[in-house]
Design an enzyme around this catalytic site. Structure first.
Site, PDB file in Angstrom:
ATOM      1  N   ARG A  83       0.645  -1.284  -0.143  1.00 41.74           N
ATOM      2  CA  ARG A  83       0.078   0.159  -0.064  1.00 41.74           C
ATOM      3  C   ARG A  83       0.872   1.185   0.139  1.00 41.74           C
ATOM      4  NH1 ARG A  83      -2.423  -2.970   4.353  1.00 41.74           N
ATOM      5  NH2 ARG A  83      -4.388  -3.874   3.374  1.00 41.74           N
TER       6      ARG A  83
ATOM      7  N   GLU B 259       5.534 -19.395   1.272  1.00 37.10           N
ATOM      8  CA  GLU B 259       4.860 -20.331   1.993  1.00 37.10           C
ATOM      9  C   GLU B 259       4.950 -21.596   1.814  1.00 37.10           C
ATOM     10  OE1 GLU B 259       2.406 -21.892   4.317  1.00 37.10           O
ATOM     11  OE2 GLU B 259       2.819 -19.986   4.743  1.00 37.10           O
TER      12      GLU B 259
ATOM     13  N   SER C 174      -3.222 -16.509   4.561  1.00 36.94           N
ATOM     14  CA  SER C 174      -4.013 -15.420   5.170  1.00 36.94           C
ATOM     15  C   SER C 174      -5.528 -16.145   5.735  1.00 36.94           C
ATOM     16  CB  SER C 174      -4.289 -14.256   4.284  1.00 36.94           C
ATOM     17  OG  SER C 174      -3.193 -14.021   3.781  1.00 36.94           O
TER      18      SER C 174
ATOM     19  N   CYS D 119      -7.669 -19.912  14.147  1.00 34.12           N
ATOM     20  CA  CYS D 119      -8.675 -19.621  15.493  1.00 34.12           C
ATOM     21  C   CYS D 119      -9.830 -20.339  15.158  1.00 34.12           C
ATOM     22  CB  CYS D 119      -8.685 -18.368  15.929  1.00 34.12           C
ATOM     23  SG  CYS D 119      -6.977 -17.574  16.416  1.00 34.12           S
TER      24      CYS D 119
ATOM     25  N   ARG E 193      -1.890  -8.082  -6.476  1.00 28.35           N
ATOM     26  CA  ARG E 193      -1.504  -6.864  -5.850  1.00 28.35           C
ATOM     27  C   ARG E 193       0.075  -6.931  -6.062  1.00 28.35           C
ATOM     28  NH1 ARG E 193      -3.776  -5.747  -0.096  1.00 28.35           N
ATOM     29  NH2 ARG E 193      -3.253  -3.367  -0.709  1.00 28.35           N
TER      30      ARG E 193
ATOM     31  N   ASP F  53       3.661 -15.515  15.747  1.00 24.87           N
ATOM     32  CA  ASP F  53       3.534 -16.646  16.747  1.00 24.87           C
ATOM     33  C   ASP F  53       5.429 -16.895  17.064  1.00 24.87           C
ATOM     34  OD1 ASP F  53       1.074 -16.536  16.777  1.00 24.87           O
ATOM     35  OD2 ASP F  53       0.629 -18.494  15.976  1.00 24.87           O
TER      36      ASP F  53
ATOM     37  N   TYR G   8     -25.709   1.072  30.147  1.00 27.55           N
ATOM     38  CA  TYR G   8     -26.646  -0.012  30.936  1.00 27.55           C
ATOM     39  C   TYR G   8     -28.222   0.172  30.181  1.00 27.55           C
ATOM     40  CZ  TYR G   8     -30.391  -0.523  34.261  1.00 27.55           C
ATOM     41  OH  TYR G   8     -31.702  -0.993  34.939  1.00 27.55           O
TER      42      TYR G   8
ATOM     43  N   ARG H  52     -15.570  -2.598  42.719  1.00 25.93           N
ATOM     44  CA  ARG H  52     -16.011  -1.936  44.172  1.00 25.93           C
ATOM     45  C   ARG H  52     -15.516  -2.900  45.150  1.00 25.93           C
ATOM     46  NH1 ARG H  52     -22.459  -0.553  44.120  1.00 25.93           N
ATOM     47  NH2 ARG H  52     -21.762   0.231  46.206  1.00 25.93           N
TER      48      ARG H  52
END
Length: 461
Positions: free
Chosen positions: A26, A39, A45, A49, A76, A291, A434, A450
Site C-alpha cells: 500500500r 509459504e 491468510s 482460530c 497486488r 507466533d 446500561y 467496588r
C-alpha cells in the site's frame, strides 16, 4: 529488479507475513519495492482460530476461513510462492535459500529487507503411538481437513482430547457438537491453566455438566492402537480411556529453528526478540512478528510468547508500515484472551495470582458473582468475576471471567483499564452502557471493582 528498486522477502504466508506484505505494498508500488513471499503450505491468510468451529460445524465451509487467496495477493503485485519452504537465512549475504516442495529445486533469493513470520509449531509429545492413524493435531487448515475426514469415516463415537487449554476446550466443544463422547485428559489440576485454579475449577464443573469427562492431574504415557494399527485408547499411569479419535492440544512453541541457525536473537521462551518497531534486535533490515516472536507483557515487564491472531495481524501492520517507509510500533500486550466451550464463556486479562507473585507484586484478590443482564430480565445468566489489585495503590492487575452468554467480552473493559493504568477506584466511576437487556445497574466488572476497592482500603487500614 532495477537499481532503485528494493526487494522485500517474506518467510511465511499467513497473518503476519501477508499483512506485512500487503501494508508495504500500500505504501510502495512495484517499481519501488519488489515483494517475494514463501509459504510452505497450501493456504494463505486464513484464520487458524476458526478451525475448531469449522470442525464442529458452526462454520460450514473451509474457504470461509480464508481472508485472502494466493491469487488475490498476486493480483497486488506480490510474488507469492506456495509450497515453497525457506531452508536457510544467510544474514551476511542477505539472501534466503528456498526449496520448491513439488519439484525439489533449491535456489537463493537476495533481499534488501526480510520479514520472518514462521509462526509456531504444535507440541507433539514423543509418546508411543502418537503417529498412529486417528491421532490429530490442529494447527493448519490441512490439519482441520484431515481431522474432518477422520471424523467422517470413523464409525465409533469416542474421542479423547489431550490438553485443556484453549485448543483443548474448543475441540471438546467441536466434538460434542458432532455427537462424540468426549474425555479430556489434562496434566494440570484444573483446565485452563491461563486462569487461577479457583476459576479453572468453575470451567471443570461446567464441562462436567455438559457431559464431558474431565481427567485432571493426569499425564498421558502412551497411545494404544488396535490390530488395524489405528488409535484405540489413551493411557495414563492409572487408567486407559477408549478412543476412536485423539486430538492433541498441548500447546505450541515458536517456530524459530531457521532463525536460530541464522544466529538471530531468541528469548527464554524460544521466540525471536524484536524492538517496538518489530525489527529483530541488532539487525537493521530484518523484522519478525506473529507466533514466532516474544512480546513485552506490559503488566509484568517481561517477555512472553503469546500465539494469538490478533497480535499477529497487528505485528504485520506495524512491520509493513516500517518496511514501506512509514513508522509504527507495537508497545506490548496485557494478556487478553477469550474462549468458549459450548455455552460457557472464559476470559482473562492481566496477571494471575502466580504471575503477580513472580513479578514481586503485593495484591488483593476478590471474586464476585453477578448476572449478564438485570436479574428480572429474561435470559439473565450467572457469571463469576475475579479481580486482582495492587495493595496500597489499588492499581488493577488482572481480571478473569467465567460465565454464560454475555460474560466473555466484558473482559475488554478490564483490558482497556489495564492499558490505561487505572486503579480499581477509578474503574468504579466508568460510564458503562446500561439497559436491562444488557447489564444490571452495576455491571459485573464494576461490582468486582467496588469489592476490590473495599479490599484495598481494608488492607491499608
Amino acid at each position: 529488479m532495477s537499481s532503485t528498486q528494493e526487494r522485500l522477502v517474506v518467510i511465511g504466508g499467513d497473518a503476519t507475513g501477508m499483512s506485512a506484505a500487503s501494508q508495504a505494498r500500500r505504501l510502495k508500488g512495484p517499481n519501488e519495492l519488489e515483494i517475494v513471499a514463501f509459504e510452505r503450505g497450501d493456504f494463505t491468510s486464513y484464520s487458524a482460530c476458526g478451525i475448531p468451529y469449522w470442525v464442529g460445524g458452526s462454520v460450514g465451509d473451509r474457504d470461509e476461513l480464508v481472508a485472502r487467496t494466493p491469487e488475490e495477493h498476486r493480483e497486488r503485485a506480490i510474488d507469492l510462492r506456495m509450497r515453497t519452504e525457506a531452508r536457510r537465512i544467510d544474514v551476511e549475504g542477505r539472501r534466503v535459500l528456498a526449496r520448491d516442495l513439488e519439484s525439489g529445486e533449491e535456489y537463493w533469493t537476495a533481499y534488501d529487507k526480510l520479514v520472518v513470520a514462521t509462526g509456531a509449531r504444535p507440541l507433539r509429545p514423543p509418546l508411543p503411538g502418537v503417529d498412529a492413524p486417528g491421532v490429530h493435531g490442529v494447527q493448519t487448515l490441512g490439519d482441520g481437513q484431515a481431522l474432518i475426514d477422520t471424523l467422517t469415516r470413523t464409525e465409533g463415537r469416542r474421542a479423547v482430547v489431550v490438553g485443556a487449554g484453549y485448543i483443548g476446550v474448543e475441540m471438546a466443544e467441536a466434538l460434542i457438537q458432532r455427537g462424540y463422547d468426549v474425555t479430556v485428559v489434562n496434566r494440570g489440576k484444573e483446565p485452563m491453566s491461563t486462569l487461577d485454579p479457583d476459576m479453572g475449577r468453575l470451567v471443570h464443573e461446567a464441562m462436567t455438566g455438559m457431559g464431558i469427562e474431565m481427567v485432571n492431574d493426569a499425564e498421558v504415557t502412551k497411545i494404544l492402537t488396535g490390530e488395524d494399527g489405528r488409535v484405540a485408547a489413551v493411557a495414563t499411569e492409572d487408567a486407559e480411556y477408549p478412543a476412536d479419535v485423539v486430538i492433541l492440544g498441548v500447546g505450541v512453541r515458536p517456530e524459530t529453528e531457521l532463525a536460530r541457525a541464522a544466529g538471530l536473537p531468541l528469548g527464554e521462551h524460544g521466540g525471536l526478540l524484536t524492538d517496538l518497531a518489530m525489527r529483530v534486535r541488532g539487525h537493521e533490515d530484518i523484522w519478525a512478528g506473529g507466533d514466532c516472536v516474544e512480546v513485552l507483557d506490559l503488566m509484568s515487564g517481561r517477555e512472553r510468547h503469546i500465539a494469538l491472531g490478533t497480535h499477529a495481524n497487528k505485528h504485520g501492520q506495524v512491520i509493513g508500515s516500517n518496511v514501506g517507509g512509514g513508522y509504527a510500533t507495537f508497545p506490548g500486550v496485557v494478556g487478553t484472551a477469550v474462549s468458549k466451550v459450548c455455552d460457557l464463556e472464559i476470559a482473562r486479562t492481566g496477571l494471575r495470582e502466580k504471575d503477580a507473585l513472580a513479578a514481586g507484586l503485593r495484591f488483593v484478590a476478590v471474586t464476585i458473582e453477578s448476572t449478564s443482564r438485570a436479574g428480572y430480565y429474561p435470559g439473565a445468566a450467572l457469571m463469576t468475576v475475579k479481580m486482582l489489585a495492587e495493595r496500597r495503590t489499588g492499581r488493577l492487575l488482572g481480571v478473569q471471567i467465567v460465565g454464560r452468554e454475555g460474560a466473555g467480552k466484558r473482559v475488554d473493559v478490564a483490558a482497556v483499564a489495564l492499558t490505561a493504568g487505572m486503579t480499581v477506584e477509578q474503574m468504579t466511576a466508568l460510564d458503562l452502557g446500561y439497559a436491562p437487556p444488557f447489564s444490571p445497574v452495576w455491571d459485573p466488572i464494576l461490582v468486582a471493582a467496588r469489592k476490590a476497592v473495599a479490599a484495598v482500603r481494608a488492607d491499608t487500614a
